[in-house]
Design a protein around this motif. Structure first.
Motif, PDB file in Angstrom:
ATOM      1  N   LEU A  42       0.834  -1.203   0.000  1.00 49.45           N
ATOM      2  CA  LEU A  42       0.000   0.000   0.000  1.00 49.45           C
ATOM      3  C   LEU A  42       0.866   1.250   0.000  1.00 49.45           C
ATOM      4  CD1 LEU A  42      -2.657  -1.079   2.655  1.00 49.45           C
ATOM      5  CD2 LEU A  42      -2.981  -0.944   0.180  1.00 49.45           C
ATOM      6  N   VAL A  43       1.885   1.239   0.844  1.00 50.50           N
ATOM      7  CA  VAL A  43       2.776   2.400   0.946  1.00 50.50           C
ATOM      8  C   VAL A  43       3.507   2.627  -0.368  1.00 50.50           C
ATOM      9  CG1 VAL A  43       4.763   3.390   2.167  1.00 50.50           C
ATOM     10  CG2 VAL A  43       3.054   2.063   3.440  1.00 50.50           C
ATOM     11  N   SER A  44       4.076   1.567  -0.936  1.00 54.70           N
ATOM     12  CA  SER A  44       4.866   1.740  -2.157  1.00 54.70           C
ATOM     13  C   SER A  44       3.996   2.089  -3.362  1.00 54.70           C
ATOM     14  CB  SER A  44       5.717   0.507  -2.441  1.00 54.70           C
ATOM     15  OG  SER A  44       4.910  -0.607  -2.692  1.00 54.70           O
ATOM     16  N   ALA A  45       2.792   1.536  -3.446  1.00 55.58           N
ATOM     17  CA  ALA A  45       1.904   1.865  -4.564  1.00 55.58           C
ATOM     18  C   ALA A  45       1.488   3.333  -4.511  1.00 55.58           C
ATOM     19  CB  ALA A  45       0.679   0.958  -4.561  1.00 55.58           C
ATOM     20  N   LEU A  46       1.136   3.812  -3.328  1.00 58.07           N
ATOM     21  CA  LEU A  46       0.758   5.222  -3.202  1.00 58.07           C
ATOM     22  C   LEU A  46       1.961   6.128  -3.422  1.00 58.07           C
ATOM     23  CD1 LEU A  46      -1.551   7.153  -2.790  1.00 58.07           C
ATOM     24  CD2 LEU A  46      -1.134   7.039  -0.321  1.00 58.07           C
ATOM     25  N   HIS A  47       3.129   5.695  -2.963  1.00 55.69           N
ATOM     26  CA  HIS A  47       4.357   6.456  -3.203  1.00 55.69           C
ATOM     27  C   HIS A  47       4.595   6.601  -4.705  1.00 55.69           C
ATOM     28  CE1 HIS A  47       8.814   6.435  -3.828  1.00 55.69           C
ATOM     29  NE2 HIS A  47       8.670   7.552  -3.158  1.00 55.69           N
TER      30      HIS A  47
END
Length: 134
Positions: free
Chosen positions: A112-117
């Motif tokens: 989730l963090v990397s996709a939004l990043h």
């Protein structure tokens, strides 16, 4: 990795100022930049990925692992939203000034963090590898 970074990090976790917060990061190896985005709470400097990945990958890449704000050795309150976590990753990469864009490898909640990043800061990301993403 430049000689300056090698001298500063030598594979040991270090505290980095990121927008008034202190984030614990570890950089190992040389070559293209790869970020390991941890699962769960985000304690990434505690060998969360296992020895095979964390000891093998630095032979071919500059590997960045880190503890999210308020977790592990990082200071300050934990970030409450995925957007804040994604922006912290962007700020960390800016503070480290490593060659980019990076390949971000994430596991579980870290997906989730990397996709939004990647959506918020596409210039930071050459590619995403999602391992059992949430």
């Amino acid at each position: 990795m430049t000689a300056t970074w090698a001298a500063r990090f030598d594979g040991a976790p270090r505290l980095i100022d990121v927008g008034g917060r202190t984030v614990c990061a570890r950089i190992r190896g040389s070559g293209p930049t790869v970020v390991l985005e941890a699962a769960g709470t985000g304690q990434g400097t505690g060998d969360a990925w296992g020895r095979a990945v964390e000891d093998g990958l630095p032979a071919m890449a500059t590997v960045v692992s880190y503890d999210r704000a308020g977790v592990g050795c990082s200071q300050g309150p934990p970030r409450r939203t995925i957007t804040e976590m994604a922006d912290d990753l962007h700020d960390l990469l800016g503070a480290l000034a490593l060659p980019g864009p990076a390949v971000v490898v994430s596991w579980s909640y870290g997906g989730l963090v990397s996709a939004l990043h990647a959506v918020r800061h596409p210039g930071d990301v050459a590619g995403l590898v999602l391992v059992d993403p949430t």
